[in-house]
Design a protein around this motif. Structure first.
Motif, short mmCIF file in Angstrom:
data_model
loop_
_atom_site.label_atom_id
_atom_site.label_comp_id
_atom_site.label_asym_id
_atom_site.label_seq_id
_atom_site.Cartn_x
_atom_site.Cartn_y
_atom_site.Cartn_z
N MET A 96 0.82 -1.20 0.00
CA MET A 96 0.00 0.00 0.00
C MET A 96 0.85 1.25 0.00
SD MET A 96 -3.19 -0.77 2.43
CE MET A 96 -2.45 -1.68 3.74
N ILE A 97 1.87 1.25 0.84
CA ILE A 97 2.72 2.42 0.96
C ILE A 97 4.14 1.96 0.77
CG2 ILE A 97 3.49 4.26 2.49
CD1 ILE A 97 0.62 3.41 3.91
N LYS A 98 4.73 2.42 -0.29
CA LYS A 98 6.08 1.96 -0.60
C LYS A 98 7.09 2.64 0.30
CE LYS A 98 4.95 0.51 -5.16
NZ LYS A 98 3.71 1.26 -5.46
N SER A 114 3.94 8.99 -6.58
CA SER A 114 3.77 9.01 -5.14
C SER A 114 4.22 7.69 -4.54
CB SER A 114 2.32 9.26 -4.78
OG SER A 114 1.58 8.11 -5.08
N ASN A 115 4.31 7.71 -3.22
CA ASN A 115 4.72 6.51 -2.52
C ASN A 115 3.54 5.58 -2.23
OD1 ASN A 115 7.40 7.04 -2.40
ND2 ASN A 115 7.22 8.28 -0.55
N VAL A 116 2.37 6.08 -2.52
CA VAL A 116 1.20 5.27 -2.19
C VAL A 116 0.86 4.40 -3.38
CG1 VAL A 116 -1.24 5.35 -1.64
CG2 VAL A 116 0.33 6.95 -0.59
N GLY A 117 0.77 3.13 -3.14
CA GLY A 117 0.43 2.22 -4.23
C GLY A 117 -0.97 2.53 -4.74
N ASP A 118 -1.15 2.43 -6.03
CA ASP A 118 -2.48 2.76 -6.54
C ASP A 118 -3.40 1.53 -6.51
OD1 ASP A 118 -0.88 1.66 -8.34
OD2 ASP A 118 -1.19 3.10 -9.96
N MET A 119 -2.83 0.41 -6.19
CA MET A 119 -3.68 -0.78 -6.05
C MET A 119 -3.72 -1.11 -4.57
SD MET A 119 -4.86 -2.09 -8.84
CE MET A 119 -5.08 -3.82 -8.48
N LEU A 120 -4.87 -1.44 -4.10
CA LEU A 120 -4.91 -1.89 -2.72
C LEU A 120 -4.51 -3.35 -2.71
CD1 LEU A 120 -7.97 0.10 -1.78
CD2 LEU A 120 -5.90 0.09 -0.44
N PRO A 121 -3.80 -3.77 -1.68
CA PRO A 121 -3.23 -5.11 -1.72
C PRO A 121 -4.29 -6.19 -1.57
CG PRO A 121 -2.91 -4.12 0.41
CD PRO A 121 -3.55 -3.08 -0.43
N ASN B 91 -5.80 11.21 -7.83
CA ASN B 91 -4.53 10.78 -7.25
C ASN B 91 -4.77 10.12 -5.90
OD1 ASN B 91 -2.15 10.85 -5.66
ND2 ASN B 91 -1.27 12.30 -7.12
N ILE B 92 -4.35 8.87 -5.79
CA ILE B 92 -4.68 8.12 -4.58
C ILE B 92 -4.02 8.69 -3.34
CG2 ILE B 92 -4.46 5.89 -3.45
CD1 ILE B 92 -5.73 4.73 -5.58
N GLU B 93 -2.77 9.08 -3.48
CA GLU B 93 -2.10 9.61 -2.29
C GLU B 93 -2.75 10.91 -1.84
OE1 GLU B 93 2.14 10.26 -2.54
OE2 GLU B 93 2.27 10.16 -0.36
N LEU B 94 -3.06 11.76 -2.79
CA LEU B 94 -3.71 13.01 -2.46
C LEU B 94 -5.04 12.74 -1.76
CD1 LEU B 94 -3.80 16.08 -2.65
CD2 LEU B 94 -4.78 15.88 -4.93
N LYS B 95 -5.76 11.81 -2.33
CA LYS B 95 -7.07 11.47 -1.79
C LYS B 95 -6.94 10.97 -0.36
CE LYS B 95 -10.20 8.33 -3.79
NZ LYS B 95 -10.93 8.04 -5.02
N LYS B 96 -5.96 10.12 -0.15
CA LYS B 96 -5.79 9.57 1.19
C LYS B 96 -5.45 10.66 2.21
CE LYS B 96 -4.68 4.76 0.61
NZ LYS B 96 -3.65 3.74 0.73
N LEU B 97 -4.62 11.58 1.78
CA LEU B 97 -4.25 12.66 2.69
C LEU B 97 -5.44 13.56 2.98
CD1 LEU B 97 -0.71 13.54 1.31
CD2 LEU B 97 -1.29 12.21 3.33
N VAL B 98 -6.27 13.75 1.96
CA VAL B 98 -7.49 14.53 2.19
C VAL B 98 -8.38 13.81 3.19
CG1 VAL B 98 -9.59 15.42 1.12
CG2 VAL B 98 -7.42 15.64 -0.07
#
Lengths: 381, 1093
Positions: A96-98, A114-121, B91-98
């Motif tokens: 999830m988070i690299k 970004s460091n956040v994976g775009d697929m949920l594991p 953007n997933i990271e942006l979304k998560k931070l929001v």
């Protein structure tokens, strides 16, 4: 369960806070305990958090956490939901988070990634949450380190007051796909009490005394064990010591010799003797025949780093201790803490007999390494 | 330029990045101008701008900085409008931070938070389960009362979601909603009730957590789920395990009777004897006594035991407390080892575990005594760990080990850690009082300590000696004298006071010394501490009463000093004492009692553990650790005197629904075997199976339908039935689907149901053969063929554990495999009760079925039965990629009639091709083998089937030979089962009897065997016999007599098998053959096959 997390540094300042339920004021840190929750639940979880940080950032310290506050926050967000642990497996989290690397941060700044994976594991959804899907390696390898630690207390005369062997099998498995491994021992009866990584099938252990498991990817602790107490524990070194403080005058005398005892024909390495001196010992004047000896004046810790133990020429440390004038003679002589390492030996005699892999077709490279270390090895003087 | 200056205020790397981006045309013109206007306004203004830009990376940077602010506890709420706009970002990271931001500030900015709700509502309907789950997670974390109804609706929907992950999130959301609005309790309990029924291991922990938080008192919700929770426990994730175990502990205390009553005899003294006794013995005892443990109680204990091996310390502790609170006393010991293991963990864990062990060791010394040495103190332990260990060692001390413990204590007393040394002295005192044998030794030891250099040690010793002397004052004058001598050198007030008190108390024993001590005290009185002054006054008073002649003046002097002391307590005491011993005229009422007041015999203090009073808290709880009742602590109730109704935990079997009966009444094919296997398998299957299961069932049902029709075609007599049959068999498979569903739901919770089922199949079988319409062997074999396709399906599906599935396939015959597929079906949790209906109706139709099918004879042709048992010849690990399997095709060997045909499947599992596979050297050398032709090349992943002929010479001795490739040689061996060394032979009943008559005496072996109930029908018997031996069926006129004939392959000797059924499922099995060794081996194999279902 867990409402909020405050990270506090050595000086007692809160430097990070995260809430999973309603926001709690910082003043809560003045009194810690609020609602009923099994304390070990929280402690165990906090240790997992610390392990995860360690895993991600290489160390777990205030500076590192401050530097990576966003990643820390993202991690915490995934690890708990409403105060209840959600994903604590590092394999799942890493999907999830690299973890940040220098290369990735450079790439991210350039590409806006970004460091956040775009697929949920998917691991979280499967019955094997500890392993992610689609693992691929060009070199398939599985290494197992059998590490045994001797915990012992020896008394003045060198007799064993208490000794036991604790072992741990650390694994480093880099295998493609979904391998199913079976590790068997030559002498599983030695193992008295065991605890396993969740991947180990307990029923197979109960019935056949083999470890059958689908391993997590990468490094993990496969099992820890305790060697049954009926077996006599071989003590690898013998310590001849005399420490004395004179009633009158301001000095003492110290003489330590270390000799190999039951080493099973192997060499003892990394031998270090640590002594916590009484507060009244001001300085030492010691000469070592081998290795070097340092005395920290503030912490009163004497460290004698010997290195390899040569049976022909036994290392000796002797000399005088100078004491604070007028202070009474210390009641007790300090305890010697001994650290040592013996390669290629499991002192209990435990042996891995074989490792089989099912479910995948390739041939992995396999290796088992044995190391014996001193755990809490103390000599009373 | 102006922009960069502005950025420098914010500093750091971001500035560089932003500056770089600034050069892009889109944002520069407007953005820069905007900034110039607002440059000096609010400090967060630039963040707002970044959020409003249309650059993702800028937004992301802004959000990261905002999150940093939140983490530091700084207020960033004013940015809410700007942030909330990004909630729907791609953007997933942006979304998560929001999301992080939203959850943190929604409560403060309720109106604005509402803007984001629609986004989540949309996401709740997303086809991706993970998106649905995360939407629910955030939505339920937004603490805005207005959206309570929306949350409620979302939770209700999610609780019926197909994805267990979403349902888990729903369980968490329940708790969040409850903490936001307690009025929703009733509705939430309904959802909890529904989710408790969920069979997913993913959900179990979370929903129990919700239960504990919302309605811990609704124990009735647990009844029906109790057994399921027990059974799931091992597979639940570790955190869930802790919660479930703690809840079940509470539950069990309300539902079962105490297992401790008959333990009255297991008191501390003779407890030891039981440690050695093995578990069976224990069970016997339980049974023998008047107390019988509820099977459900036992189930809980049994299913939690493996968790003691968990790596999670919280899980181990929770199992330990469960055993402590629920297990019969003599079983608690199994937790000891695991608890001791936890002591190797980090010190926080050590501290908690030691606390719990301390409490346990007070009541049950025996538990930890064998591990006493694990509690020895190391110089590197921290003080609080040391004191806890000391506490435990003291608790463990008894006559046998006290000398060892005292020797250990001697080391501790000298410790540089003085607080610890003092604690040790107290511990010695406790040992001395508890164990009378060592009281003297301890006292002497303590007296020696009085000359210790350290005053804390001395002080503590004095205090402890005082307490000890109080308990045993006889002839202690020596010690008291010794203490008087030391009095001058002791400076610690508490110790001085203690000595003074002792002098006073036993002044008659030391008549000469006591007045002298008082004299000394009179000199130093003014310089003493309060506590010493008080005791001096006491001593003076006591001496005045016993020895007024010598001490009158001294006493008066001291009382005068006390009268003018600065401390009012001392003035007070002095006044009181004076009135008591030297009364003035008016106030003498009490003085005649002075002696009785001051010199009354005083009860000795009880030296006991500080952990004595903690045992009323549940072990492992926070309340126990703090010894204070924490908020939300749930008391463990006492055991009920009479157990509540046990049947509440039975999972109901709903009465058969009528409309199903006619439909299933027609079902003809016996699905009997399925029951046994599905019974075993459903447990395992359940985890892995997902929604894809429905596909499977349909495919396999269709395949079995086909198979049915094929088999009918082959048997010419009933060809016209074909179509109807196929229809029936598909309906049968539908049945089995439903059945497997029901198996999953009932799943051993009701012991009764499976038993019933077991009893049914044989009935169905036997009656169907009476009817004589189904060549069952054929049907089964053909269906097994057809099912092989679905078998591979099942392997692909069950993501849980591929190799395990493989194993199953090998072990079971293929017919079951198709049924496994049917099991591979997860019903949606919402319609959980429904399958139960199906299953019970199935029961009824199986009964109906048995009546409709009556057969009288079997027409089994032996050739149709080909066993599919495949044996491993060479594993690909040992074969360096080459794997080989073999089976006996049971066909006459082409090469030589005396040889047994063997088929070998060679597979290349390596990543390179294998060349020149052939058979090499053999042993015994005389072994006659017809080898297969050398295989020139076998590509990776390819496999090839080859046949061989082996002359075993009618012995089961293994044929050893080498399987060679170009590079390697592997030794392999084929060991035939005795039944494979026979060829079927056809003969009439008369011939059979005639031949049998010739093979009597030495050539006959027979045994009376017990047959499994399932094997009593004719087909079942033939099937079992044929599976063991390659013999032919001899048609029989007698129903209770079954005959089979064959010849050994090599020598052609006759092998005659006859089985005579007797009542109560026993039978006489006779084998006549010249080869008596083979005969007895065959007998053994047949006996085994017929005995097992």
């Amino acid at each position: 369960m867990i409402h909020s997390l405050f990270l506090i540094n050595h000086s007692g300042d809160i430097f990070l806070e995260k809430h999973w339920k309603s926001v709690i004021s910082r003043s809560v840190c003045d009194y810690f305990f609020e609602t009923e929750v099994p304390p070990l639940f929280v402690i165990e979880f906090l240790h997992r958090v610390a392990d995860t940080f360690q895993d991600y950032f290489g160390e777990c310290s205030e500076v590192v956490i401050k530097d990576n506050v966003v990643t820390v926050y993202e991690l915490l967000e995934e690890m708990l939901d409403n105060g209840f642990p959600l994903a604590t497996e590092s394999n799942v989290l890493k999907e999830m988070i690299k973890p940040p690397t220098i290369l990735r941060s450079v790439v991210n700044t350039l590409t806006g990634g970004s460091n956040v994976g775009d697929m949920l594991p998917v691991g979280q959804l499967s019955t094997i949450p500890w392993r992610r899907a689609g693992v691929k390696y060009t070199n398939n390898e599985a290494y197992f380190d059998v590490i045994e630690e001797i915990d012992a207390i020896l008394d003045k005369s060198g007799t064993t007051v208490f000794a036991e062997i604790q072992g741990v099998i650390e694994a480093c498995v880099r295998l493609t796909g979904m391998p199913d491994l079976t590790l068997s021992f030559m002498n599983p009866r030695l193992l008295d009490d065991v605890s396993f990584h969740p991947c180990v099938r307990f029923k197979r252990w109960e019935s056949e005394r083999v470890l059958s498991f689908i391993p997590p990817d990468g490094n993990f602790t496969l099992m820890t064990y305790h060697v049954s107490s009926q077996n006599l524990v071989a003590i690898p070194v013998y310590v001849k010591q005399s420490i004395s403080f004179f009633e009158t005058g301001t000095c003492g005398r110290l003489d330590i010799t270390i000799a190999p005892k039951q080493t099973m024909g192997k060499t003892v390495e990394g031998l270090v003797v640590t002594v916590h001196m009484p507060k009244t010992v001001l300085s030492v004047n010691l000469t070592a025949t081998q290795g070097n000896c340092t005395y920290d004046l503030t912490t009163k810790v004497l460290v004698w780093d010997i290195g390899k133990l040569n049976p022909q020429k036994l290392p000796n440390l002797r000399g005088s201790l100078s004491m604070q004038a007028g202070a009474p003679k210390p009641e007790e002589n300090p305890t010697l803490n001994i650290d040592l390492k013996i390669q290629q030996l499991a002192i209990s005699g435990l042996k891995v007999s074989r490792l089989d892999m099912y479910g995948e077709k390739y041939k992995p490279f396999k290796g088992v390494k044995y190391v014996t270390k001193a755990g809490k090895f103390q000599v009373r003087t | 330029m102006s922009t960069s200056v502005l950025y420098n205020d914010q500093g750091g790397a971001e500035a560089a990045v932003e500056a770089g981006l600034e050069s892009t045309p889109t944002s520069s013109s407007t953005g820069a101008a905007f900034r110039l206007v607002h440059a000096d306004f609010k400090k967060n203004e630039d963040l707002k701008e970044m959020l409003e830009s249309n650059k993702e990376s800028l937004k992301l940077d802004a959000m990261k900085r905002i999150v940093e602010l939140i983490a530091k506890g700084k207020n960033a709420s004013e940015l809410f409008p700007a942030v909330v706009k990004n909630v729907a970002s791609k953007n997933i990271e942006l979304k998560k931070l929001v999301y992080v931001y939203l959850v943190r500030y929604a409560e403060e900015q309720q109106d604005l938070a509402l803007l984001s709700i629609s986004t989540f509502q949309r996401a709740l309907k997303d086809p991706n389960q993970l998106i649905r789950a995360s939407a629910l997670r955030v939505l339920s974390s937004i603490r805005v009362p207005i959206i309570v109804p929306i949350m409620m609706l979302a939770i209700k929907e999610a609780s019926a979601d197909l994805s267990p992950y979403v349902r888990k999130t729903a369980a968490h959301a329940i708790q969040k909603l409850y903490s936001l609005d307690q009025d929703q309790k009733e509705q939430l309990i309904e959802v909890i009730e529904k989710l408790l029924k969920d069979k997913s291991t993913l959900v179990a922990g979370s929903v129990v957590m919700a239960f504990e938080e919302v309605c811990p008192d609704r124990i009735d919700l647990i009844h029906k789920n109790y057994r399921k929770l027990c059974n799931l426990l091992v597979d639940v994730e570790e955190w869930g395990q802790v919660v479930i175990i703690s809840m079940l502990t509470r539950y069990a205390r309300t539902q079962f009777t105490s297992p401790w009553k008959e333990d009255a005899m297991f008191d501390e003294t003779n407890e030891k004897a039981f440690y050695d006794s093995d578990s069976e013995e224990k069970k016997d005892q339980v049974k023998a006594g008047p107390y019988v443990m509820d099977p459900d109680h036992r189930l809980l204990l049994r299913n939690t035991k493996p968790l003691l091996q968990s790596r999670n310390t919280a899980v181990v502790m929770s199992v330990a407390q469960l055993y402590w609170h629920l297990a019969p006393k003599h079983e608690v010991n199994i937790v000891t080892k695991s608890l001791v293991r936890l002591l190797r963990s980090n010190r926080e864990v050590q501290y908690i575990v030691l606390q719990n062990i301390a409490t346990m060791s007070i009541q049950r010394k025996g538990m930890f005594e064998p591990f006493m040495k694990s509690f020895y103190v190391r110089s590197t332990d921290s003080t609080h760990i040391k004191t806890l260990k000391l506490e435990i060692l003291t608790n463990l001390a008894n006559e046998a080990n006290i000398s060892i413990i005292l020797r250990e204590f001697q080391t501790y007393v000298k410790s540089q850690d003085k607080a610890f040394a003092a604690a040790t002295i107290q511990a010695i005192g406790r040992c001395a009082t508890n164990i009378s044998e060592v009281t003297d030794t301890c006292l002497n030891g303590l007296v020696l300590l009085l000359s210790n250099r350290d005053e804390t040690v001395v002080a503590e010793s004095v205090v402890v000696i005082k307490k000890l002397l109080q308990t045993q004052p006889s002839q202690r004058s020596e010690i008291i004298k010794h203490m008087a001598k030391l009095f001058d050198s002791i400076t610690v007030p508490m110790a001085r006071a203690s000595i003074l008190w002792l002098m006073g108390e036993y002044c008659e024993r030391v008549p000469k010394i006591a007045p002298d001590v008082l004299r000394k005290m009179a000199k130093t009185f003014t310089a003493e501490e309060e506590i010493v002054k008080l005791q001096t006054v006491n001593l003076a008073a006591k001496l005045y009463l016993t020895n007024s002649k010598q001490t009158k003046l001294l006493t008066q002097y001291i009382l005068n000093l006390g009268k003018y002391d600065q401390n009012y307590d001392i003035r007070d005491r002095t006044r009181f004492i004076r009135q008591l011993i030297v009364p003035s005229e008016q106030g003498g009422a009490l003085s005649k009692y002075a002696r009785r007041i001051l010199l009354a015999p005083k009860p000795a203090p009880v030296l006991e553990s500080a952990f004595k009073d903690r045992d009323h808290y549940q072990l492992g709880s926070l309340s126990h650790s703090l010894n204070i009742k924490a908020i939300g602590y749930q008391e463990l109730s006492d055991w009920p005197a009479v157990a509540p109704d046990q049947s509440v935990r039975n999972v109901e079997v709903i009465e058969p629904v009528k409309e199903w009966v006619p439909l299933v009444g027609k079902v003809k094919k016996s699905k009997s075997d399925s029951k046994f296997y599905s019974d075993d398998e459903d447990d395992k299957e359940e985890e892995g199976s997902d929604s894809s299961g429905s596909e499977d069932s349909s495919s396999s049902s269709s395949s079995s339908g086909e198979s049915g029709s094929e088999s009918e075609e082959e048997s010419s007599e009933e060809s016209e039935k074909t179509s109807s049959d196929s229809g029936r068999s598909s309906s049968a498979s539908e049945e089995s689907t439903s059945e497997s569903k029901s198996e999953q739901t009932t799943k051993k919770k009701t012991k009764k149901v499976p038993q019933e089922k077991k009893s049914k199949p044989p009935a169905a079988d036997s009656s169907s053969d009476e009817n004589g319409n189904a060549p069952v062997a054929q049907a089964s074999s053909s269906s097994s063929e057809s099912s092989s396709g679905s078998e591979s399906d099942s392997e692909g599906d069950s993501d849980s554990d591929p190799p395990r599935v493989q194993k199953k396939v090998e072990v079971k015959s293929k017919k079951e495999v198709s049924l496994l597929d049917l099991c591979d079906f997860t019903p949606a949790p919402t319609n959980a009760p429904k399958p139960v209906v199906l299953s019970s109706s199935l029961l009824s139709d199986l009964q109906g079925l048995s009546l409709s099918n009556v057969s009288s004879a079997i027409q089994v042709t032996t050739s149709s039965f080909s066993p599919v048992k495949t044996h491993e010849l060479l594993h690909h690990m040992t074969g360096k990629g080459l794997s080989a399997k073999y089976h006996f095709p049971r066909q006459p060997c082409l090469y030589q009639p005396s040889m047994v045909a063997v088929q070998i499947i060679l597979t290349n599992s390596s990543d390179h091709s294998l060349e020149e596979i052939h058979v090499g050297g053999r042993s015994p050398a005389s072994l006659n083998i017809h080898c297969f032709n050398t295989i020139e090349r076998l590509e990776p992943e390819a496999s090839v089937t080859v046949s061989m002929g082996i002359d075993f010479s009618d012995s089961t001795q293994a044929a050893n030979f080498q399987l060679c490739t170009k590079e390697d040689q592997f030794n392999v061996s084929i060991q035939p089962a005795v039944g494979e060394l026979v060829m079927p032979s056809t003969m009439t009943e008369q011939d059979f009897c005639k031949e049998q008559g010739k093979l009597l005496g030495m050539n006959e072996t027979s045994a009376t065997i017990t047959m499994a109930t399932a094997n009593c029908s004719s087909q079942a018997i033939s099937k079992q016999v044929l599976s063991v031996a390659n013999v032919g069926v001899v048609s029989s006129t007698q129903n209770n007599l079954h005959r089979f004939a064959g010849r050994t392959v090599s020598s052609g000797a006759l092998v005659l098998v006859s089985l005579q059924l007797k009542e109560s499922s026993t039978a006489l099995l006779t084998i006549n053959t010249e080869k008596s060794v083979m005969g007895s081996m065959l007998l053994r194999d047949l006996k085994q096959a017929l005995a097992q279902a």
